[in-house]
Design an enzyme around this catalytic site. Sequence first.
Site, PDB file in Angstrom:
ATOM      1  CE  LYS A   6      -7.617  -8.182  11.340  1.00 24.36           C
ATOM      2  NZ  LYS A   6      -7.288  -9.507  11.821  1.00 24.36           N
ATOM      3  CB  SER A   7     -16.052  -8.912   7.150  1.00 18.76           C
ATOM      4  OG  SER A   7     -15.207  -8.673   6.049  1.00 18.76           O
TER       5      SER A   7
ATOM      6  CE  LYS B 112     -13.118 -10.841  -3.045  1.00 19.87           C
ATOM      7  NZ  LYS B 112     -12.182  -9.714  -3.052  1.00 19.87           N
TER       8      LYS B 112
ATOM      9  CD  GLU C  85     -20.276  -2.192 -17.417  1.00 13.84           C
ATOM     10  OE1 GLU C  85     -21.469  -2.550 -17.506  1.00 13.84           O
ATOM     11  OE2 GLU C  85     -19.370  -2.702 -18.096  1.00 13.84           O
TER      12      GLU C  85
ATOM     13  CG  ASP D 283     -12.462  -5.730  -3.245  1.00 13.49           C
ATOM     14  OD1 ASP D 283     -12.773  -5.520  -2.063  1.00 13.49           O
ATOM     15  OD2 ASP D 283     -12.315  -6.877  -3.714  1.00 13.49           O
TER      16      ASP D 283
ATOM     17  N   GLY E 215       0.108  -5.563 -11.423  1.00 11.64           N
ATOM     18  CA  GLY E 215      -0.747  -6.742 -11.288  1.00 11.64           C
ATOM     19  C   GLY E 215      -1.827  -6.760 -12.350  1.00 11.64           C
TER      20      GLY E 215
ATOM     21  N   GLY F 152      -3.054  -1.765   2.720  1.00 15.02           N
ATOM     22  CA  GLY F 152      -4.448  -1.845   2.290  1.00 15.02           C
ATOM     23  C   GLY F 152      -5.490  -1.931   3.390  1.00 15.02           C
TER      24      GLY F 152
HETATM   25  P1  NDP Z   1      -4.844 -12.611  -7.934  1.00 12.97           P
HETATM   26  O1  NDP Z   1      -4.384 -13.941  -7.526  1.00 12.97           O
HETATM   27  O2  NDP Z   1      -6.133 -12.465  -8.682  1.00 12.97           O
HETATM   28  O3  NDP Z   1      -3.717 -11.909  -8.876  1.00 12.97           O
HETATM   29  C1  NDP Z   1      -2.386 -11.974  -8.494  1.00 12.97           C
HETATM   30  C2  NDP Z   1      -1.578 -10.977  -9.303  1.00 12.97           C
HETATM   31  O4  NDP Z   1      -0.307 -10.856  -8.687  1.00 12.97           O
HETATM   32  C3  NDP Z   1      -1.326 -11.385 -10.744  1.00 12.97           C
HETATM   33  O5  NDP Z   1      -1.329 -10.236 -11.561  1.00 12.97           O
HETATM   34  C4  NDP Z   1       0.084 -11.998 -10.700  1.00 12.97           C
HETATM   35  O6  NDP Z   1       0.814 -11.847 -11.898  1.00 12.97           O
HETATM   36  C5  NDP Z   1       0.714 -11.117  -9.649  1.00 12.97           C
HETATM   37  N1  NDP Z   1       1.842 -11.732  -8.942  1.00 12.97           N
HETATM   38  C6  NDP Z   1       1.816 -12.735  -8.032  1.00 12.97           C
HETATM   39  N2  NDP Z   1       3.044 -12.972  -7.541  1.00 12.97           N
HETATM   40  C7  NDP Z   1       3.876 -12.089  -8.146  1.00 12.97           C
HETATM   41  C8  NDP Z   1       5.275 -11.818  -8.062  1.00 12.97           C
HETATM   42  N3  NDP Z   1       6.068 -12.521  -7.250  1.00 12.97           N
HETATM   43  N4  NDP Z   1       5.786 -10.833  -8.847  1.00 12.97           N
HETATM   44  C9  NDP Z   1       4.989 -10.112  -9.665  1.00 12.97           C
HETATM   45  N5  NDP Z   1       3.645 -10.312  -9.783  1.00 12.97           N
HETATM   46  C10 NDP Z   1       3.109 -11.290  -9.037  1.00 12.97           C
HETATM   47  O7  NDP Z   1      -4.845 -11.714  -6.602  1.00 12.97           O
HETATM   48  P2  NDP Z   1      -5.831 -10.512  -6.259  1.00 12.97           P
HETATM   49  O8  NDP Z   1      -5.845  -9.569  -7.391  1.00 12.97           O
HETATM   50  O9  NDP Z   1      -7.105 -11.025  -5.748  1.00 12.97           O
HETATM   51  O10 NDP Z   1      -5.080  -9.857  -4.977  1.00 12.97           O
HETATM   52  C11 NDP Z   1      -3.912  -9.069  -5.122  1.00 12.97           C
HETATM   53  C12 NDP Z   1      -3.502  -8.499  -3.778  1.00 12.97           C
HETATM   54  O11 NDP Z   1      -4.489  -7.592  -3.307  1.00 12.97           O
HETATM   55  C13 NDP Z   1      -3.311  -9.519  -2.653  1.00 12.97           C
HETATM   56  O12 NDP Z   1      -2.187  -9.128  -1.896  1.00 12.97           O
HETATM   57  C14 NDP Z   1      -4.581  -9.378  -1.830  1.00 12.97           C
HETATM   58  O13 NDP Z   1      -4.380  -9.735  -0.480  1.00 12.97           O
HETATM   59  C15 NDP Z   1      -4.813  -7.883  -1.962  1.00 12.97           C
HETATM   60  N6  NDP Z   1      -6.200  -7.469  -1.735  1.00 12.97           N
HETATM   61  C16 NDP Z   1      -6.436  -6.556  -0.728  1.00 12.97           C
HETATM   62  C17 NDP Z   1      -7.705  -6.127  -0.470  1.00 12.97           C
HETATM   63  C18 NDP Z   1      -7.947  -5.132   0.622  1.00 12.97           C
HETATM   64  O14 NDP Z   1      -9.112  -4.907   0.994  1.00 12.97           O
HETATM   65  N7  NDP Z   1      -6.924  -4.477   1.131  1.00 12.97           N
HETATM   66  C19 NDP Z   1      -8.865  -6.620  -1.254  1.00 12.97           C
HETATM   67  C20 NDP Z   1      -8.505  -7.526  -2.315  1.00 12.97           C
HETATM   68  C21 NDP Z   1      -7.214  -7.937  -2.523  1.00 12.97           C
HETATM   69  P3  NDP Z   1       0.690 -12.893 -13.131  1.00 12.97           P
HETATM   70  O15 NDP Z   1      -0.644 -12.632 -13.766  1.00 12.97           O
HETATM   71  O16 NDP Z   1       1.802 -12.523 -14.020  1.00 12.97           O
HETATM   72  O17 NDP Z   1       0.796 -14.262 -12.520  1.00 12.97           O
END
Ligand code: NDP
Length: 277
Positions: free
Chosen positions: A16-17, A69, A81, A105, A130, A243
Amino acid sequence: MADQYAVIGNPIGHTKSPLIHGLFAEASGQDMSYVAIEGPTQPPEGFAEAVRAFIDAGGKGMNVTAPFKLQAFSMADECSERARLAGAVNAMKFEHGRIIAENFDGVGLVRDIEVNLAQPMAGKRVLMLGSGGAVRGALLPFIAAGPRELVLANRDVSKVKALVNEVAADVSLVACGYAELEKMGQFDLVVNATSASLTGDLPPVPSTVFSTTGAAYELAYGKRLTPFLRLARVAGVPVIADGVGMLVEQAAEAFAWWRGVRPQTRAVIDRLTVPLD
Ligand code: NDP
């Protein structure tokens, strides 16, 4: 020629950017173009080459999205930082042959919660679920917002404990697993920063964490009432949001950083919002 900006990712069709930055530019009278670029995932140096080609063509700045990223972070000559702690970059500015990198973010998320949703975090109990890139990017801005207590819960507890050990916080900062949340009481704000909602899953969060005077925030957007938001609603949480505001606010931060003009976000958020129900 108009100043050139882009977002790079793969896949990139969903982004959407260009729409968001196009609306910002129009409303603020900025002479700029903003396009989407599908960066190559192979060969490994393909991403860096695509960025260099954009710079050589006169590009002024870029947003970076999945899966680049981390590569963008390793290309940066300078970075903030918060980008350093995240180990990830979502915006770059090109100046005098140098790549200056940022991660907006987390600040976008905090601004959406505190300004748009009117839920200031100062003095509050905040729980974030998370431990991935989104949490890493949000951690310093959340600490700066001054909550009374910030609890981070993740399935893989070692990951979230390691993250907490990387930061010096003047707020109470706790890392734990989901089972421990059972006895931690209610939180004023619960943020789902896991990717569980992308597959329609619910992180194993107990409903006892929610407060009937608090808020629940889902980082995923456009997915309507996710299992997490549904759980919060059933628990009686009065303020629930996805979000989309974070998406627009992080874009506004980048826009202001590049152009020196802070765009209005309300109308853009309204335009992109998919109603939860
Ligand atoms: P990552 O892949 O880096 O991290 C995923 C995280 O989710 C990990 O901590 C993982 O846990 C956890 N996880 C995945 N599945 C499950 C589950 N079924 N139950 C519990 N924990 C789970 O993802 P991001 O941090 O990049 O993104 C996270 C969310 O944020 C996404 O939904 C993404 O779309 C959203 N987002 C939204 C943005 C916005 O502008 N609105 C911007 C950036 C991200 P574990 O470590 O234990 O595997």
